[in-house]
Design a protein around this motif. Sequence first.
Motif, mmCIF file in Angstrom:
data_model
loop_
_atom_site.group_PDB
_atom_site.id
_atom_site.type_symbol
_atom_site.label_atom_id
_atom_site.label_comp_id
_atom_site.label_asym_id
_atom_site.label_seq_id
_atom_site.Cartn_x
_atom_site.Cartn_y
_atom_site.Cartn_z
ATOM 1 N N ILE A 157 -4.982 43.091 62.884
ATOM 2 C CA ILE A 157 -3.635 43.097 63.467
ATOM 3 C C ILE A 157 -2.712 44.007 62.673
ATOM 4 N N MET A 158 -2.748 43.883 61.352
ATOM 5 C CA MET A 158 -1.831 44.655 60.512
ATOM 6 C C MET A 158 -2.208 46.127 60.438
ATOM 7 N N VAL A 159 -3.475 46.429 60.162
ATOM 8 C CA VAL A 159 -3.889 47.825 59.997
ATOM 9 C C VAL A 159 -3.719 48.595 61.306
ATOM 10 N N GLU A 160 -4.098 47.976 62.429
ATOM 11 C CA GLU A 160 -3.927 48.652 63.725
ATOM 12 C C GLU A 160 -2.455 48.879 64.039
ATOM 13 N N GLY A 161 -1.588 48.035 63.446
ATOM 14 C CA GLY A 161 -0.152 48.207 63.661
ATOM 15 C C GLY A 161 0.488 49.211 62.714
ATOM 16 N N LEU A 221 -11.086 34.841 60.181
ATOM 17 C CA LEU A 221 -9.636 34.782 60.088
ATOM 18 C C LEU A 221 -9.081 35.983 59.319
ATOM 19 N N ALA A 222 -9.693 36.286 58.173
ATOM 20 C CA ALA A 222 -9.232 37.420 57.375
ATOM 21 C C ALA A 222 -9.409 38.736 58.134
ATOM 22 N N GLY A 236 1.501 47.807 69.032
ATOM 23 C CA GLY A 236 2.952 47.790 69.230
ATOM 24 C C GLY A 236 3.587 46.434 68.982
ATOM 25 N N ARG A 237 2.768 45.396 68.867
ATOM 26 C CA ARG A 237 3.287 44.036 68.678
ATOM 27 C C ARG A 237 2.745 43.412 67.388
ATOM 28 N N TRP A 238 2.380 44.222 66.423
ATOM 29 C CA TRP A 238 1.683 43.689 65.263
ATOM 30 C C TRP A 238 2.501 42.620 64.524
ATOM 31 N N ALA A 239 3.807 42.855 64.355
ATOM 32 C CA ALA A 239 4.627 41.893 63.613
ATOM 33 C C ALA A 239 4.720 40.569 64.367
ATOM 34 N N LEU A 299 -7.094 33.604 67.075
ATOM 35 C CA LEU A 299 -6.367 34.845 66.781
ATOM 36 C C LEU A 299 -6.416 35.775 67.998
ATOM 37 N N PRO A 300 -5.332 36.503 68.231
ATOM 38 C CA PRO A 300 -5.316 37.432 69.371
ATOM 39 C C PRO A 300 -5.999 38.751 69.027
ATOM 40 N N ALA A 301 -6.386 39.491 70.057
ATOM 41 C CA ALA A 301 -6.880 40.853 69.841
ATOM 42 C C ALA A 301 -5.691 41.733 69.467
#
Length: 240
Positions: free
Chosen positions: A136-140, A129-130, A89-92, A83-85
């Motif tokens: 990713i989602m919350v930071e986005g 993983l979770a 701005g690129r969450w999706a 998984l990426p950090a």
Amino acid sequence: MDPVPAPPWRKTRRARPVKPQLTQELIVQTGLRIVDHEGLDALSMRRVAQELDTGPASLYAHVANKDELLELIYERVLEEIELPAPEPGRWAEQLREAVFAQHAVFSRHADVARVSLANIPTGPNALRLAEGMMAIMVEGGVPPRAAAIAIDRIGQLVAADAHEGSLYRGMQRASGMESEEFVAEHFRQIEEYMRSLPADRFPYLARYADEMVKPSGEERFAFGLDLMIAGLAAQVPSAE
């Protein structure tokens, strides 16, 4: 000094191959190999013991039972997912990449996906993983509740798609055909059947039979995932 030869009446003792030391790691590797080649239904403690040339009782010193073995196999498969950090701005885009990475891993170990169904994996790699997807989602900007539900729904999409793929592979092996030949023949029959439906009762299915069977498995998976991500994007508060 030359060695003294053995008397001709003495039988030469054959050296037996040395068994590898039994460890949890070896048991998990063996279990995963069985699942990958023969499917989840072929896995049992007895079968793993046979592969390792030992008795089932010897396995229980390292693995409590089949359920624990399944959890350990599932954890081993999750190890392959990177998984990426988070980049807000690129969450999706990152979420899409992360889910496709999961899908690729489960496609390689298709039957293992069944382990996650009706179960909440809590091993270190499952939690990693979770946590990574949630970040990713919350930071986005995705609301935490929506992100939490999305992890569950996306996980089901991945598992169901991979499991269906394993069912098709089982059908293909039983048919004796090569993979591409089986898929082409299978969907050719479905398309012919749909075209043969009474047009007065099923006008759209008969007319668009080719559209029903044309998209590849990857295209279908991407379509479902993109619908989910679009729904999440609609819940991200717009910057004012």
